[in-house]
Design a protein around this motif. Structure first.
Motif, PDB file in Angstrom:
ATOM      1  N   MET A   1       0.791  -1.209   0.000  1.00 16.61           N
ATOM      2  CA  MET A   1       0.000   0.000   0.000  1.00 16.61           C
ATOM      3  C   MET A   1       0.840   1.285   0.000  1.00 16.61           C
ATOM      4  O   MET A   1       0.372   2.277  -0.521  1.00 16.61           O
ATOM      5  CB  MET A   1      -0.937   0.011   1.205  1.00 16.61           C
ATOM      6  CG  MET A   1      -2.283  -0.592   0.958  1.00 16.61           C
ATOM      7  SD  MET A   1      -3.132   0.103  -0.452  1.00 16.61           S
ATOM      8  CE  MET A   1      -4.032  -1.286  -0.951  1.00 16.61           C
ATOM      9  N   PRO A   2       2.036   1.282   0.577  1.00 15.76           N
ATOM     10  CA  PRO A   2       2.812   2.533   0.516  1.00 15.76           C
ATOM     11  C   PRO A   2       3.050   3.013  -0.916  1.00 15.76           C
ATOM     12  O   PRO A   2       3.033   4.217  -1.166  1.00 15.76           O
ATOM     13  CB  PRO A   2       4.123   2.193   1.224  1.00 15.76           C
ATOM     14  CG  PRO A   2       3.757   1.112   2.176  1.00 15.76           C
ATOM     15  CD  PRO A   2       2.709   0.298   1.456  1.00 15.76           C
ATOM     16  N   ALA A   3       3.229   2.078  -1.844  1.00  8.93           N
ATOM     17  CA  ALA A   3       3.435   2.497  -3.235  1.00  8.93           C
ATOM     18  C   ALA A   3       2.202   3.213  -3.767  1.00  8.93           C
ATOM     19  O   ALA A   3       2.302   4.239  -4.444  1.00  8.93           O
ATOM     20  CB  ALA A   3       3.756   1.284  -4.109  1.00  8.93           C
ATOM     21  N   ALA A   4       1.018   2.691  -3.447  1.00 10.05           N
ATOM     22  CA  ALA A   4      -0.226   3.334  -3.886  1.00 10.05           C
ATOM     23  C   ALA A   4      -0.392   4.696  -3.225  1.00 10.05           C
ATOM     24  O   ALA A   4      -0.850   5.648  -3.859  1.00 10.05           O
ATOM     25  CB  ALA A   4      -1.426   2.437  -3.585  1.00 10.05           C
ATOM     26  N   VAL A 105      -8.990   5.178   2.548  1.00  9.20           N
ATOM     27  CA  VAL A 105      -8.849   3.727   2.378  1.00  9.20           C
ATOM     28  C   VAL A 105      -7.370   3.336   2.357  1.00  9.20           C
ATOM     29  O   VAL A 105      -6.980   2.323   2.937  1.00  9.20           O
ATOM     30  CB  VAL A 105      -9.541   3.253   1.080  1.00  9.20           C
ATOM     31  CG1 VAL A 105      -9.430   1.749   0.913  1.00  9.20           C
ATOM     32  CG2 VAL A 105     -10.989   3.684   1.066  1.00  9.20           C
ATOM     33  N   LEU A 106      -6.559   4.152   1.701  1.00 10.40           N
ATOM     34  CA  LEU A 106      -5.132   3.851   1.607  1.00 10.40           C
ATOM     35  C   LEU A 106      -4.436   3.927   2.961  1.00 10.40           C
ATOM     36  O   LEU A 106      -3.362   3.341   3.136  1.00 10.40           O
ATOM     37  CB  LEU A 106      -4.456   4.790   0.602  1.00 10.40           C
ATOM     38  CG  LEU A 106      -4.865   4.563  -0.857  1.00 10.40           C
ATOM     39  CD1 LEU A 106      -4.314   5.681  -1.737  1.00 10.40           C
ATOM     40  CD2 LEU A 106      -4.403   3.201  -1.343  1.00 10.40           C
ATOM     41  N   ILE A 107      -5.030   4.623   3.907  1.00  9.45           N
ATOM     42  CA  ILE A 107      -4.497   4.627   5.269  1.00  9.45           C
ATOM     43  C   ILE A 107      -5.110   3.486   6.077  1.00  9.45           C
ATOM     44  O   ILE A 107      -4.420   2.817   6.836  1.00  9.45           O
ATOM     45  CB  ILE A 107      -4.745   5.986   5.960  1.00  9.45           C
ATOM     46  CG1 ILE A 107      -3.889   7.067   5.302  1.00  9.45           C
ATOM     47  CG2 ILE A 107      -4.428   5.904   7.448  1.00  9.45           C
ATOM     48  CD1 ILE A 107      -4.143   8.463   5.807  1.00  9.45           C
ATOM     49  N   SER A 108      -6.400   3.245   5.894  1.00 15.57           N
ATOM     50  CA  SER A 108      -7.067   2.235   6.730  1.00 15.57           C
ATOM     51  C   SER A 108      -6.650   0.810   6.402  1.00 15.57           C
ATOM     52  O   SER A 108      -6.575  -0.030   7.304  1.00 15.57           O
ATOM     53  CB  SER A 108      -8.586   2.376   6.642  1.00 15.57           C
ATOM     54  OG  SER A 108      -9.063   1.963   5.385  1.00 15.57           O
ATOM     55  N   LEU A 109      -6.401   0.491   5.140  1.00 16.72           N
ATOM     56  CA  LEU A 109      -6.024  -0.881   4.794  1.00 16.72           C
ATOM     57  C   LEU A 109      -4.720  -1.320   5.480  1.00 16.72           C
ATOM     58  O   LEU A 109      -4.689  -2.396   6.082  1.00 16.72           O
ATOM     59  CB  LEU A 109      -5.930  -1.061   3.280  1.00 16.72           C
ATOM     60  CG  LEU A 109      -7.259  -1.196   2.544  1.00 16.72           C
ATOM     61  CD1 LEU A 109      -7.033  -1.254   1.036  1.00 16.72           C
ATOM     62  CD2 LEU A 109      -8.034  -2.406   3.014  1.00 16.72           C
TER      63      LEU A 109
END
Length: 184
Positions: A1-4, A105-109
């Motif tokens: 997810m960090p890449a996203a 969402v990118l933080i919660s996942l």
């Protein structure tokens, strides 16, 4: 997810960081009205964050993919329609909506799957957003001085935003396959 996290924010904010030359030079918007366009981006970003957070609770992968795809389409549209003030203003507001709509969402996942280290996962996500913003803005600044001129940052933003589709689709496919495996 960090890449996203890095690519989604890097793509949108590389274009947004240098939006004033595009608005004044190509769209013909008076410099005094640029802050109002930026308010439109902000309202779009707020609405996108609220909608993305709500939708992301039920369909996180669909939300992140749709937001990345939306930004990837909107940025070239801004380039192509940048000589039309009204269209550009609407597209900039929509860029705020789609471009920052997946951030909750990118933080919660990562936090959801962090186990005993949710604070670390959140910090990593925020750091990735910042790295993407810094790198994207630096590249976009170089593009502004290129033959692309005022559209350069949006072109760079489109390329970076498109990269978001790689990790978001990959993670969605992996999650779907894991869900399809029989339970032991």
């Amino acid at each position: 997810m960090p890449a996203a996290c890095a690519t989604t924010t890097g793509g949108v904010l590389s274009a947004y960081s240098y939006i004033a030359p595009l608005l004044t030079g190509r769209a013909g918007i008076a410099a005094g009205l640029v802050p109002l366009v930026l308010v439109g981006f902000g309202v779009g970003a707020l609405a996108g964050s609220l909608a993305g957070g709500r939708l992301g609770d039920a369909r996180p992968h669909t939300t992140t993919i749709a937001a990345a795809a939306g930004a990837t389409v909107l940025l070239p549209a801004i380039c192509l329609l940048s000589t039309h003030a009204g269209a550009t203003v609407v597209l900039v507001a929509l860029l705020g909506f789609f471009g920052l709509g997946a951030n909750p969402v990118l933080i919660s996942l990562p936090v959801r799957f962090a186990g005993d280290a949710p604070t670390l996962a959140s910090a990593l996500s925020v750091s990735a957003f910042n790295v993407g913003t810094a790198a994207g803005s630096w590249i976009a600044g170089r593009a502004l001085d290129s033959a692309l001129g005022a559209t350069g940052p949006a072109v760079v933003g489109a390329a970076i935003a498109a990269l978001t589709l790689i990790p978001t689709i990959t993670i969605a496919v992996v999650q779907r396959r894991r869900s399809a495996l029989p339970a032991h």
